[in-house]
Design an enzyme around this catalytic site. Sequence first.
Site, mmCIF file in Angstrom:
data_model
loop_
_atom_site.group_PDB
_atom_site.id
_atom_site.type_symbol
_atom_site.label_atom_id
_atom_site.label_comp_id
_atom_site.label_asym_id
_atom_site.label_seq_id
_atom_site.Cartn_x
_atom_site.Cartn_y
_atom_site.Cartn_z
ATOM 1 N N GLN A 120 7.677 -3.437 -45.116
ATOM 2 C CA GLN A 120 7.410 -4.716 -45.788
ATOM 3 C C GLN A 120 8.067 -4.767 -47.171
ATOM 4 O OE1 GLN A 120 5.062 -2.879 -44.252
ATOM 5 N NE2 GLN A 120 3.461 -4.130 -43.352
ATOM 6 N N ASP B 294 -6.380 -5.747 -49.030
ATOM 7 C CA ASP B 294 -6.814 -6.336 -47.760
ATOM 8 C C ASP B 294 -8.322 -6.506 -47.703
ATOM 9 O OD1 ASP B 294 -4.071 -5.042 -47.085
ATOM 10 O OD2 ASP B 294 -4.486 -6.586 -45.590
ATOM 11 N N ASN C 83 -5.835 -1.181 -48.849
ATOM 12 C CA ASN C 83 -4.527 -1.852 -48.900
ATOM 13 C C ASN C 83 -3.570 -1.032 -48.046
ATOM 14 O OD1 ASN C 83 -2.809 -3.986 -49.925
ATOM 15 N ND2 ASN C 83 -1.777 -2.425 -51.129
ATOM 16 N N LYS C 84 -2.348 -1.497 -47.953
ATOM 17 C CA LYS C 84 -1.341 -0.877 -47.092
ATOM 18 C C LYS C 84 -1.315 0.635 -47.246
ATOM 19 C CE LYS C 84 0.595 -2.376 -44.600
ATOM 20 N NZ LYS C 84 0.091 -2.305 -43.195
ATOM 21 N N ARG D 5 1.846 -11.775 -41.632
ATOM 22 C CA ARG D 5 1.004 -10.653 -42.070
ATOM 23 C C ARG D 5 0.713 -10.847 -43.556
ATOM 24 N NH1 ARG D 5 3.925 -9.919 -45.848
ATOM 25 N NH2 ARG D 5 2.698 -8.071 -46.294
ATOM 26 N N GLY D 6 -0.125 -9.963 -44.110
ATOM 27 C CA GLY D 6 -0.564 -10.146 -45.494
ATOM 28 C C GLY D 6 -1.924 -10.846 -45.444
ATOM 29 N N ALA D 7 -2.911 -10.260 -46.158
ATOM 30 C CA ALA D 7 -4.297 -10.724 -45.995
ATOM 31 C C ALA D 7 -4.488 -12.238 -46.181
ATOM 32 C CB ALA D 7 -5.205 -9.927 -46.933
HETATM 33 O O1 MRU Z 1 -0.005 -4.911 -42.468
HETATM 34 P P1 MRU Z 1 0.229 -5.999 -43.466
HETATM 35 O O2 MRU Z 1 1.670 -6.271 -43.729
HETATM 36 O O3 MRU Z 1 -0.544 -7.261 -43.123
HETATM 37 O O4 MRU Z 1 -0.389 -5.441 -44.799
HETATM 38 C C1 MRU Z 1 -0.303 -6.219 -45.965
HETATM 39 C C2 MRU Z 1 -0.854 -5.552 -47.158
HETATM 40 O O5 MRU Z 1 -1.360 -4.450 -47.108
HETATM 41 C C3 MRU Z 1 -0.839 -6.338 -48.430
HETATM 42 O O6 MRU Z 1 -0.671 -5.502 -49.528
HETATM 43 C C4 MRU Z 1 -2.176 -7.073 -48.580
HETATM 44 O O7 MRU Z 1 -2.471 -7.789 -47.415
HETATM 45 C C5 MRU Z 1 -2.169 -7.999 -49.722
HETATM 46 S S1 MRU Z 1 -1.146 -9.388 -49.471
HETATM 47 C C6 MRU Z 1 -1.287 -10.437 -50.764
#
Ligand code: MRU
Length: 339
Positions: free
Chosen positions: A194, A235, A245-246, A45-47
């Site tokens: 996370q 994201d 974002n999250k 996960r993470g963009a």
């Molecule tokens: O649901 P996730 O864990 O994929 O969400 C991740 C986030 O919201 C991060 O802050 C975002 O992707 C940036 S990662 C460098």
Amino acid sequence: MIKTLYWKNGSTYILDQRLLPDKVRYIKCRTHLAVAKTIKEMAIRGAPAIGVAAAFGMALAANERKFNSLKSAKIFLVKAKHTLAKTRPTAVNLFWALDRMEKLVLEFNGSCPGLAKLSKEEALRIYTEDININKNIGRNGARLIKRNSRILTHCNAGALATAGYGTALGVIRSAFKKNKVKLVFVDETRPYLQGARLTAWELKEEKIPYVLITDNMAGYFMKKGDIDAVIVGADRIAKNGDTANKIGTYSLSVLAKHHDIPFYIAAPLSTIDFKTRDGSKINIEERPSKEVLNINKLSIAPKGAVARHPAFDVTPANYITAIITEKGVFKANELKKLA
Ligand code: MRU
């Protein structure tokens, strides 16, 4: 730092982040479908990490069959792209990486093995570029941080959310190397944790001092004057600077504005979606409610309870002090120029 994912002998290995911090285990993916499953089910996960994984998925697709013509290979790869694109809707890096891979495929004129080789090389290039981009984001962001700063971060925008080094956590890493970081406040980030599971783990590994707080404690610490800056990842950033974002990021931005605390977004340019005019047009992923109703399979609500789980929210551009990218630091309203 542990690898989020890597390519070895024609397979993609993806660190299963659902098991962290207890276990370090990789999922071996031989097909694009296997990669799609890891993205959809949050093993990765993470963009930016999702984008790189999708690129690896395309490279696998180009290798996973014996095609009898270039045309049939291209048809298969375009289908693979659509499968990978359906995994998660909000992080634009996924679509950015897939578009880049598709362009390469469609423009290719040569043999099927040639296409497979080229796809693998392009995916590896996306991987390496991501690490270098993050180091530049780190360098640019560290300049904004004052000595002895106490920084709050949300979710995980670290090495684990990227091919390596991280975006928001990359800024914190770089600033820490310059002796500018006194303490990192880590939001636990309900419901997926996370922050507690991943960010705290990365900071521990790097010996960067941190304190874990639950999401509802941020206001308390801001009011006491304990937080000097907030840095988060993104994201999807719309053309006008509104940033998805999250879930929980928006509330933090409101608190930060109220307490006059700088609020920074750290993200690669590939997270800016110039086709999306503003935040209202961003597709927010709604995840299964069981992720709210349970923690580690332990039910925390009455049987039959109804829950919601929007996975992201949108912070309005005017709540963002600056957006830190690999090409420099920008005010949200300056992004249009970059298009
Ligand atoms: O649901 P996730 O864990 O994929 O969400 C991740 C986030 O919201 C991060 O802050 C975002 O992707 C940036 S990662 C460098």
